[in-house]
Design an enzyme around this catalytic site. Structure first.
Site, PDB file in Angstrom:
ATOM      1  N   HIS A 121      -3.363  -5.778   2.626  1.00 13.97           N
ATOM      2  CA  HIS A 121      -2.968  -5.950   4.031  1.00 13.97           C
ATOM      3  C   HIS A 121      -3.494  -7.304   4.498  1.00 13.97           C
ATOM      4  O   HIS A 121      -4.190  -8.003   3.757  1.00 13.97           O
ATOM      5  CB  HIS A 121      -3.596  -4.847   4.890  1.00 13.97           C
ATOM      6  CG  HIS A 121      -3.240  -3.460   4.461  1.00 13.97           C
ATOM      7  ND1 HIS A 121      -1.987  -2.931   4.648  1.00 13.97           N
ATOM      8  CD2 HIS A 121      -3.978  -2.479   3.867  1.00 13.97           C
ATOM      9  CE1 HIS A 121      -1.972  -1.680   4.195  1.00 13.97           C
ATOM     10  NE2 HIS A 121      -3.163  -1.377   3.714  1.00 13.97           N
TER      11      HIS A 121
ATOM     12  N   ARG B 184     -12.445   6.281  -1.757  1.00 17.51           N
ATOM     13  CA  ARG B 184     -11.504   5.438  -1.019  1.00 17.51           C
ATOM     14  C   ARG B 184     -11.862   3.976  -1.277  1.00 17.51           C
ATOM     15  O   ARG B 184     -13.040   3.610  -1.242  1.00 17.51           O
ATOM     16  CB  ARG B 184     -11.611   5.778   0.471  1.00 17.51           C
ATOM     17  CG  ARG B 184     -10.492   5.273   1.274  1.00 17.51           C
ATOM     18  CD  ARG B 184     -10.409   5.906   2.652  1.00 17.51           C
ATOM     19  NE  ARG B 184      -9.212   5.413   3.279  1.00 17.51           N
ATOM     20  CZ  ARG B 184      -8.000   5.933   3.092  1.00 17.51           C
ATOM     21  NH1 ARG B 184      -7.829   7.002   2.351  1.00 17.51           N
ATOM     22  NH2 ARG B 184      -6.937   5.388   3.643  1.00 17.51           N
TER      23      ARG B 184
ATOM     24  N   CYS C 275       0.822  -1.212   0.000  1.00 16.67           N
ATOM     25  CA  CYS C 275       0.000   0.000   0.000  1.00 16.67           C
ATOM     26  C   CYS C 275       0.862   1.271   0.000  1.00 16.67           C
ATOM     27  O   CYS C 275       1.452   1.582  -1.029  1.00 16.67           O
ATOM     28  CB  CYS C 275      -0.983  -0.060   1.160  1.00 16.67           C
ATOM     29  SG  CYS C 275      -2.419   0.987   0.859  1.00 16.67           S
TER      30      CYS C 275
END
Ligand code: GLN
Length: 243
Positions: A195, A129, A95
Protein backbone atom coordinates in the site's frame (compact mmCIF):
# COMPACT_ATOMS: atom_id res chain seq x y z
CA UNK A 1 -5.54 1.39 -26.00
CA UNK A 2 -9.25 1.48 -26.68
CA UNK A 3 -10.79 3.63 -29.46
CA UNK A 4 -9.57 7.23 -29.26
CA UNK A 5 -6.47 8.45 -27.45
CA UNK A 6 -8.11 8.70 -24.02
CA UNK A 7 -6.84 6.22 -21.45
CA UNK A 8 -9.67 4.68 -19.40
CA UNK A 9 -8.69 3.53 -15.91
CA UNK A 10 -11.05 1.16 -14.11
CA UNK A 11 -11.23 1.60 -10.35
CA UNK A 12 -12.71 -1.76 -9.42
CA UNK A 13 -15.00 -1.92 -6.37
CA UNK A 14 -13.59 1.02 -4.39
CA UNK A 15 -16.59 0.60 -2.06
CA UNK A 16 -15.29 -2.77 -0.81
CA UNK A 17 -11.61 -2.74 -1.88
CA UNK A 18 -10.84 0.79 -0.68
CA UNK A 19 -9.88 0.37 2.99
CA UNK A 20 -6.22 1.30 2.54
CA UNK A 21 -6.47 4.33 0.23
CA UNK A 22 -5.37 2.27 -2.77
CA UNK A 23 -7.86 4.25 -4.87
CA UNK A 24 -5.06 6.82 -4.91
CA UNK A 25 -3.32 4.60 -7.47
CA UNK A 26 -5.97 5.61 -10.02
CA UNK A 27 -5.39 9.30 -9.23
CA UNK A 28 -1.62 8.85 -9.64
CA UNK A 29 -1.96 7.20 -13.07
CA UNK A 30 -4.50 9.73 -14.25
CA UNK A 31 -2.34 12.69 -13.15
CA UNK A 32 0.85 11.21 -14.65
CA UNK A 33 -0.99 10.92 -17.98
CA UNK A 34 -2.59 14.37 -17.75
CA UNK A 35 0.76 16.06 -16.95
CA UNK A 36 2.09 14.55 -20.20
CA UNK A 37 -0.87 15.79 -22.22
CA UNK A 38 -2.59 12.39 -22.49
CA UNK A 39 -6.31 12.53 -21.56
CA UNK A 40 -7.41 10.00 -18.95
CA UNK A 41 -10.68 9.11 -17.24
CA UNK A 42 -11.17 7.14 -14.03
CA UNK A 43 -14.15 4.79 -14.29
CA UNK A 44 -15.29 3.63 -10.83
CA UNK A 45 -17.15 0.30 -10.82
CA UNK A 46 -19.15 -0.31 -7.65
CA UNK A 47 -20.42 -3.55 -6.11
CA UNK A 48 -23.54 -4.66 -8.00
CA UNK A 49 -22.45 -2.99 -11.26
CA UNK A 50 -21.10 -5.00 -14.20
CA UNK A 51 -17.41 -4.50 -14.94
CA UNK A 52 -16.95 -3.01 -18.44
CA UNK A 53 -14.55 -5.15 -20.45
CA UNK A 54 -13.44 -2.25 -22.68
CA UNK A 55 -11.15 -0.32 -20.29
CA UNK A 56 -7.39 -0.04 -20.67
CA UNK A 57 -6.28 -0.73 -17.10
CA UNK A 58 -8.01 -2.04 -13.98
CA UNK A 59 -7.04 -1.40 -10.34
CA UNK A 60 -8.13 -3.51 -7.36
CA UNK A 61 -7.17 -2.34 -3.86
CA UNK A 62 -7.01 -3.81 -0.38
CA UNK A 63 -9.85 -4.66 1.96
CA UNK A 64 -11.05 -6.72 4.89
CA UNK A 65 -11.60 -10.47 4.47
CA UNK A 66 -15.38 -10.32 4.20
CA UNK A 67 -15.26 -7.39 1.79
CA UNK A 68 -12.80 -9.19 -0.45
CA UNK A 69 -14.98 -12.32 -0.44
CA UNK A 70 -17.88 -10.16 -1.67
CA UNK A 71 -15.63 -8.65 -4.33
CA UNK A 72 -14.52 -12.08 -5.57
CA UNK A 73 -18.12 -13.32 -5.79
CA UNK A 74 -19.14 -10.22 -7.74
CA UNK A 75 -16.20 -10.34 -10.13
CA UNK A 76 -16.61 -14.06 -10.81
CA UNK A 77 -20.25 -13.48 -11.73
CA UNK A 78 -19.62 -10.47 -14.03
CA UNK A 79 -16.88 -11.59 -16.38
CA UNK A 80 -15.81 -8.16 -17.67
CA UNK A 81 -12.46 -8.13 -15.89
CA UNK A 82 -11.58 -11.64 -17.05
CA UNK A 83 -12.57 -10.74 -20.65
CA UNK A 84 -10.44 -7.59 -20.52
CA UNK A 85 -7.46 -9.54 -19.16
CA UNK A 86 -7.85 -12.11 -21.93
CA UNK A 87 -7.45 -9.38 -24.59
CA UNK A 88 -4.33 -8.01 -22.86
CA UNK A 89 -5.65 -5.18 -20.65
CA UNK A 90 -3.43 -4.26 -17.70
CA UNK A 91 -4.72 -5.45 -14.30
CA UNK A 92 -3.17 -4.41 -10.98
CA UNK A 93 -4.13 -5.93 -7.62
CA UNK A 94 -3.01 -4.71 -4.20
CA UNK A 95 -3.21 -6.99 -1.14
CA UNK A 96 -6.85 -8.19 -1.04
CA UNK A 97 -6.93 -7.35 -4.75
CA UNK A 98 -3.83 -9.56 -5.23
CA UNK A 99 -5.51 -12.42 -3.36
CA UNK A 100 -8.74 -12.06 -5.38
CA UNK A 101 -6.78 -12.23 -8.68
CA UNK A 102 -5.31 -15.58 -7.59
CA UNK A 103 -6.94 -19.00 -7.91
CA UNK A 104 -8.18 -19.24 -4.30
CA UNK A 105 -7.90 -17.64 -0.87
CA UNK A 106 -8.80 -18.79 2.63
CA UNK A 107 -10.09 -16.05 4.93
CA UNK A 108 -9.28 -15.88 8.66
CA UNK A 109 -12.50 -17.77 9.50
CA UNK A 110 -11.15 -20.76 7.55
CA UNK A 111 -13.50 -20.45 4.56
CA UNK A 112 -11.98 -21.09 1.14
CA UNK A 113 -13.08 -18.78 -1.68
CA UNK A 114 -12.51 -19.13 -5.40
CA UNK A 115 -10.51 -16.30 -6.96
CA UNK A 116 -10.50 -15.11 -10.56
CA UNK A 117 -7.55 -17.29 -11.59
CA UNK A 118 -5.78 -14.46 -13.44
CA UNK A 119 -2.68 -15.18 -11.36
CA UNK A 120 -1.34 -18.60 -10.34
CA UNK A 121 -1.46 -17.78 -6.62
CA UNK A 122 -3.14 -19.30 -3.57
CA UNK A 123 -3.52 -17.55 -0.21
CA UNK A 124 -3.97 -18.94 3.31
CA UNK A 125 -3.94 -17.18 6.69
CA UNK A 126 -0.42 -16.90 8.09
CA UNK A 127 0.57 -17.47 11.72
CA UNK A 128 1.13 -13.77 12.34
CA UNK A 129 -0.22 -10.63 10.73
CA UNK A 130 2.40 -8.89 8.57
CA UNK A 131 2.38 -5.18 9.39
CA UNK A 132 5.02 -2.58 8.56
CA UNK A 133 7.23 -1.00 5.93
CA UNK A 134 8.44 -3.09 3.00
CA UNK A 135 11.32 -2.64 0.58
CA UNK A 136 11.55 -5.01 -2.39
CA UNK A 137 13.85 -5.27 -5.38
CA UNK A 138 12.25 -5.65 -8.81
CA UNK A 139 15.47 -5.70 -10.80
CA UNK A 140 14.11 -7.25 -13.99
CA UNK A 141 11.40 -4.58 -14.43
CA UNK A 142 12.56 -1.50 -12.48
CA UNK A 143 16.35 -1.80 -12.36
CA UNK A 144 17.86 -0.32 -9.22
CA UNK A 145 14.70 1.54 -8.11
CA UNK A 146 13.42 -0.58 -5.19
CA UNK A 147 9.74 -0.73 -4.37
CA UNK A 148 8.66 1.01 -1.16
CA UNK A 149 5.30 0.59 0.57
CA UNK A 150 3.63 -0.71 3.69
CA UNK A 151 1.89 -4.00 4.29
CA UNK A 152 -0.95 -5.06 6.58
CA UNK A 153 -2.21 -8.57 5.88
CA UNK A 154 -2.88 -11.92 7.48
CA UNK A 155 -2.74 -13.90 4.25
CA UNK A 156 0.40 -15.62 2.98
CA UNK A 157 0.52 -16.24 -0.75
CA UNK A 158 2.22 -19.08 -2.63
CA UNK A 159 2.81 -18.82 -6.37
CA UNK A 160 2.50 -21.64 -8.86
CA UNK A 161 4.48 -21.96 -12.11
CA UNK A 162 2.01 -19.76 -14.03
CA UNK A 163 3.09 -16.58 -12.19
CA UNK A 164 6.52 -15.14 -11.45
CA UNK A 165 7.26 -13.17 -8.27
CA UNK A 166 7.13 -9.43 -8.87
CA UNK A 167 10.15 -8.84 -6.66
CA UNK A 168 12.37 -9.99 -3.82
CA UNK A 169 11.83 -8.72 -0.27
CA UNK A 170 14.69 -6.69 1.23
CA UNK A 171 12.72 -5.56 4.33
CA UNK A 172 9.33 -6.76 5.54
CA UNK A 173 7.36 -9.90 4.74
CA UNK A 174 5.73 -9.67 1.28
CA UNK A 175 4.13 -12.94 0.15
CA UNK A 176 5.19 -14.55 3.44
CA UNK A 177 5.47 -18.10 2.09
CA UNK A 178 9.14 -18.47 3.05
CA UNK A 179 10.42 -17.81 -0.48
CA UNK A 180 11.32 -14.15 0.13
CA UNK A 181 9.15 -13.10 -2.79
CA UNK A 182 6.86 -10.08 -3.08
CA UNK A 183 3.88 -9.85 -5.40
CA UNK A 184 3.23 -11.69 -8.63
CA UNK A 185 3.09 -11.19 -12.35
CA UNK A 186 1.70 -13.01 -15.38
CA UNK A 187 2.02 -10.90 -18.54
CA UNK A 188 0.22 -7.62 -17.90
CA UNK A 189 -1.46 -8.88 -14.71
CA UNK A 190 0.57 -7.55 -11.78
CA UNK A 191 -0.01 -7.73 -8.03
CA UNK A 192 1.70 -6.60 -4.86
CA UNK A 193 1.13 -6.51 -1.10
CA UNK A 194 2.28 -2.87 -0.96
CA UNK A 195 0.00 0.00 0.00
CA UNK A 196 1.09 3.61 0.09
CA UNK A 197 -0.61 4.06 -2.37
CA UNK A 198 2.11 2.02 -4.06
CA UNK A 199 2.08 4.05 -7.30
CA UNK A 200 2.52 7.34 -5.41
CA UNK A 201 5.64 5.98 -3.75
CA UNK A 202 6.96 4.19 -6.87
CA UNK A 203 6.70 6.33 -10.00
CA UNK A 204 8.83 3.86 -11.99
CA UNK A 205 6.18 1.19 -11.42
CA UNK A 206 3.41 3.65 -12.37
CA UNK A 207 5.23 4.45 -15.62
CA UNK A 208 5.84 0.76 -16.38
CA UNK A 209 2.07 0.20 -16.22
CA UNK A 210 1.51 3.23 -18.46
CA UNK A 211 4.07 1.88 -20.92
CA UNK A 212 2.10 -1.35 -21.10
CA UNK A 213 -1.07 0.65 -21.82
CA UNK A 214 0.45 3.13 -24.31
CA UNK A 215 2.68 0.62 -26.07
CA UNK A 216 5.71 2.87 -25.61
CA UNK A 217 7.51 4.45 -22.63
CA UNK A 218 5.74 7.63 -21.47
CA UNK A 219 7.70 10.91 -21.73
CA UNK A 220 10.07 11.57 -18.80
CA UNK A 221 8.37 13.29 -15.85
CA UNK A 222 10.55 14.56 -13.01
CA UNK A 223 8.60 15.54 -9.90
CA UNK A 224 10.72 16.81 -7.02
CA UNK A 225 7.98 16.08 -4.44
CA UNK A 226 7.74 12.43 -5.49
CA UNK A 227 11.53 11.99 -5.35
CA UNK A 228 11.54 13.57 -1.88
CA UNK A 229 8.74 11.23 -0.72
CA UNK A 230 10.73 8.19 -1.93
CA UNK A 231 13.90 9.35 -0.21
CA UNK A 232 12.04 9.98 3.04
CA UNK A 233 10.24 6.59 2.95
CA UNK A 234 13.35 4.61 2.06
CA UNK A 235 15.60 6.34 4.62
CA UNK A 236 12.90 5.83 7.29
CA UNK A 237 13.11 2.09 6.69
CA UNK A 238 16.89 2.01 6.59
CA UNK A 239 17.11 3.53 10.05
CA UNK A 240 14.02 1.75 11.33
CA UNK A 241 13.78 -1.52 13.21
CA UNK A 242 14.89 -4.50 11.13
CA UNK A 243 12.09 -7.04 10.89
N1 GLN B 1 -7.85 -9.36 4.12
C1 GLN B 1 -6.57 -9.66 3.55
C2 GLN B 1 -5.54 -10.16 4.56
O1 GLN B 1 -5.60 -9.80 5.71
C3 GLN B 1 -6.06 -8.46 2.79
C4 GLN B 1 -5.73 -7.29 3.67
C5 GLN B 1 -5.40 -6.05 2.89
O2 GLN B 1 -5.91 -5.85 1.81
N2 GLN B 1 -4.59 -5.17 3.46
O3 GLN B 1 -4.67 -10.89 4.18
Amino acid sequence: MSGDSEVRLGLVLPDVLGTYSDSGNATVLSKRLEWRGVPATIVPVKLGEPVPSSLDLYLLGGGEDEAQALAATHLRAHRGLQEAAARGAVVVGVCAGFQVLGTSFVTSGGVEHEGLGLLDATTRPGERRAVGEVVARVDSLLGDEPLTGFENHQGTTTLGPGSAPLGEVVRGVGNGDGSGSEGARTGHILATYLHGPVLARNPALADLLLEWVLGEPPKPLALAEVSALRRERLSGVRFGHRR
